[in-house]
Design a protein around this motif. Structure first.
Motif, PDB file in Angstrom:
ATOM      1  N   VAL A 260       0.830  -1.206   0.000  1.00 31.89           N
ATOM      2  CA  VAL A 260       0.000   0.000   0.000  1.00 31.89           C
ATOM      3  C   VAL A 260       0.865   1.257   0.000  1.00 31.89           C
ATOM      4  O   VAL A 260       0.603   2.232  -0.725  1.00 31.89           O
ATOM      5  CB  VAL A 260      -0.946  -0.003   1.223  1.00 31.89           C
ATOM      6  CG1 VAL A 260      -1.636   1.355   1.373  1.00 31.89           C
ATOM      7  CG2 VAL A 260      -1.975  -1.109   1.085  1.00 31.89           C
ATOM      8  N   ARG A 261       1.920   1.255   0.800  1.00 29.02           N
ATOM      9  CA  ARG A 261       2.799   2.426   0.856  1.00 29.02           C
ATOM     10  C   ARG A 261       3.501   2.655  -0.468  1.00 29.02           C
ATOM     11  O   ARG A 261       3.597   3.788  -0.958  1.00 29.02           O
ATOM     12  CB  ARG A 261       3.827   2.250   1.968  1.00 29.02           C
ATOM     13  CG  ARG A 261       4.725   3.466   2.157  1.00 29.02           C
ATOM     14  CD  ARG A 261       5.797   3.219   3.190  1.00 29.02           C
ATOM     15  NE  ARG A 261       6.715   4.339   3.282  1.00 29.02           N
ATOM     16  CZ  ARG A 261       7.956   4.261   3.726  1.00 29.02           C
ATOM     17  NH1 ARG A 261       8.440   3.090   4.129  1.00 29.02           N
ATOM     18  NH2 ARG A 261       8.733   5.321   3.772  1.00 29.02           N
ATOM     19  N   LEU A 262       4.008   1.584  -1.070  1.00 27.89           N
ATOM     20  CA  LEU A 262       4.706   1.702  -2.344  1.00 27.89           C
ATOM     21  C   LEU A 262       3.771   2.194  -3.440  1.00 27.89           C
ATOM     22  O   LEU A 262       4.148   3.029  -4.272  1.00 27.89           O
ATOM     23  CB  LEU A 262       5.317   0.348  -2.730  1.00 27.89           C
ATOM     24  CG  LEU A 262       6.196   0.308  -3.987  1.00 27.89           C
ATOM     25  CD1 LEU A 262       7.396   1.245  -3.848  1.00 27.89           C
ATOM     26  CD2 LEU A 262       6.677  -1.114  -4.249  1.00 27.89           C
ATOM     27  N   ARG A 263       2.522   1.733  -3.398  1.00 30.23           N
ATOM     28  CA  ARG A 263       1.547   2.112  -4.432  1.00 30.23           C
ATOM     29  C   ARG A 263       0.987   3.517  -4.199  1.00 30.23           C
ATOM     30  O   ARG A 263       0.971   4.354  -5.102  1.00 30.23           O
ATOM     31  CB  ARG A 263       0.403   1.100  -4.451  1.00 30.23           C
ATOM     32  CG  ARG A 263      -0.662   1.364  -5.533  1.00 30.23           C
ATOM     33  CD  ARG A 263      -1.857   0.471  -5.299  1.00 30.23           C
ATOM     34  NE  ARG A 263      -2.478   0.780  -4.011  1.00 30.23           N
ATOM     35  CZ  ARG A 263      -3.169  -0.122  -3.295  1.00 30.23           C
ATOM     36  NH1 ARG A 263      -3.280  -1.362  -3.713  1.00 30.23           N
ATOM     37  NH2 ARG A 263      -3.703   0.239  -2.147  1.00 30.23           N
ATOM     38  N   ASP A 264       0.532   3.805  -2.975  1.00 31.28           N
ATOM     39  CA  ASP A 264      -0.186   5.052  -2.720  1.00 31.28           C
ATOM     40  C   ASP A 264       0.727   6.236  -2.442  1.00 31.28           C
ATOM     41  O   ASP A 264       0.409   7.372  -2.806  1.00 31.28           O
ATOM     42  CB  ASP A 264      -1.147   4.869  -1.537  1.00 31.28           C
ATOM     43  CG  ASP A 264      -2.222   3.835  -1.818  1.00 31.28           C
ATOM     44  OD1 ASP A 264      -2.352   3.432  -2.992  1.00 31.28           O
ATOM     45  OD2 ASP A 264      -2.913   3.411  -0.877  1.00 31.28           O
ATOM     46  N   THR A 265       1.854   5.996  -1.772  1.00 33.94           N
ATOM     47  CA  THR A 265       2.753   7.098  -1.436  1.00 33.94           C
ATOM     48  C   THR A 265       3.725   7.415  -2.563  1.00 33.94           C
ATOM     49  O   THR A 265       3.991   8.581  -2.860  1.00 33.94           O
ATOM     50  CB  THR A 265       3.547   6.768  -0.155  1.00 33.94           C
ATOM     51  OG1 THR A 265       2.632   6.502   0.912  1.00 33.94           O
ATOM     52  CG2 THR A 265       4.454   7.924   0.241  1.00 33.94           C
ATOM     53  N   PHE A 266       4.250   6.361  -3.213  1.00 33.80           N
ATOM     54  CA  PHE A 266       5.259   6.568  -4.244  1.00 33.80           C
ATOM     55  C   PHE A 266       4.728   6.392  -5.666  1.00 33.80           C
ATOM     56  O   PHE A 266       5.460   6.604  -6.626  1.00 33.80           O
ATOM     57  CB  PHE A 266       6.436   5.621  -4.013  1.00 33.80           C
ATOM     58  CG  PHE A 266       7.186   5.917  -2.745  1.00 33.80           C
ATOM     59  CD1 PHE A 266       8.186   6.882  -2.728  1.00 33.80           C
ATOM     60  CD2 PHE A 266       6.887   5.263  -1.566  1.00 33.80           C
ATOM     61  CE1 PHE A 266       8.881   7.160  -1.560  1.00 33.80           C
ATOM     62  CE2 PHE A 266       7.577   5.533  -0.393  1.00 33.80           C
ATOM     63  CZ  PHE A 266       8.571   6.500  -0.379  1.00 33.80           C
TER      64      PHE A 266
END
Length: 323
Positions: A42-48
């Protein structure tokens, strides 16, 4: 593996694969639970903004139709970045002139790895990172080359050695074992054939170096480590003593973050002082480390070390007594 490293590892894995990677395989590669993997995705997809797709029953993959994706900024672990920077600096400045032609392509490889770590900002700004050396003694290039060649080619050596401790110059025949770079100085670990014992030689004190006939006998790494590096500092042998040092609360702010020896033990005392114990073989380098802390350290043992320090400090104090 922390969250930063895990994020980078997930990106590397997905960027290198053309087909979906299963949840279980990613959990194994990232050494994490299913919930931790989900948070990382989720972090890799939504933040980056990574183009991650979850194919039900198949796993995760990057959507190649969305174009190439790279993480922004500098993406090395601290130890990886340190290793690359140290190697780049070592090949550039440790011993100018030694194997410059041979090491040139290798240094270019290190520089390329550093450049690739920064997206859209090349080359890597190595001029903004400095390695400062202290008390380095220059070794003549022919000397270092001759010693390094003997170590690698397993050839015996003969040389004149001007020892600092005794102040005498002697002729030595040795079987070289390994080259050591320690505290900005070059040393040779070798088996001294005349004394039939392992010794460490400062290469800047060697002269008239000549290769001898015959193959240098090998000493097992375990024996070298036990006899030359088991005790405190480079000029050590098997640890025979344990020094107990207590530092003031002010000095403890620095010392508590230092590693003097792999087997040291330490604890903070209720009054804020720092109690540290480490093994050592000979007093020479141990005394030097203690003296640099001046009145901010108290030695509680052993008595032999206390006596050496007491004598050193008395002799130093006499030089400053009023005439």
């Amino acid at each position: 593996m922390d969250s930063h490293e895990r994020l980078h590892a997930l990106h590397r894995t997905l960027a290198a694969r053309r087909h979906p990677v299963s949840t279980q395989q990613l959990m194994d590669e990232l050494d994490c639970s299913r919930s931790t993997l989900h948070r990382t995705v989720v972090r890799l997809r939504d933040t980056f903004g990574a183009p991650i797709i979850n194919a039900t029953g198949r796993g995760y993959f990057y959507d190649r139709s969305a174009g190439s994706f790279e993480l922004p900024g500098l993406w090395f672990r601290a130890d990886e970045l340190e290793a690359l920077l140290v190697m780049d600096d070592l090949l550039e400045t440790v011993q100018p002139g030694v194997l410059h032609t041979q090491f040139g392509p290798l240094r270019n490889k290190f520089r390329q790895l550093l450049d690739d770590a920064i997206q859209g900002r090349e080359p890597f700004p190595t001029h903004r990172i400095r390695f400062l050396r202290s008390h380095a003694r220059q070794v003549p290039t022919p000397n270092l080359t001759a010693v390094a060649s003997a170590v690698v080619e397993r050839r015996r050596l003969a040389f004149r050695y001007a020892g600092r401790v005794a102040g005498e110059t002697t002729h030595r025949h040795v079987a070289p074992q390994r080259l050591v770079y320690y505290r900005d100085q070059w040393y040779l670990d070798a088996c001294d054939e005349g004394k039939n014992a392992l010794r460490t030689f400062s290469i800047d004190r060697m002269s008239n170096i000549k290769a001898l006939d015959g193959t240098a006998r090998d000493v097992a790494d375990e024996e070298l480590d036990a006899l030359l590096t088991a005790g405190y500092g480079l000029f050590a042998g098997p640890a025979k003593h344990k020094a107990r040092l207590v530092f003031t609360p002010e000095r403890a702010r620095w010392v508590a973050d230092e590693s003097w020896h792999p087997d040291q033990t330490a604890r903070f005392l209720p009054n804020g002082r720092y109690d540290q114990t480490e093994p050592y073989a000979a007093e020479r380098e141990q005394v030097g480390e203690i003296l640099r802390h001046g009145p901010d350290v108290e030695v509680l043992g052993p008595e032999s070390l206390i006596e050496v320090l007491r004598d050193r400090l008395k002799r130093a104090a006499r030089k400053y007594e009023p005439q």
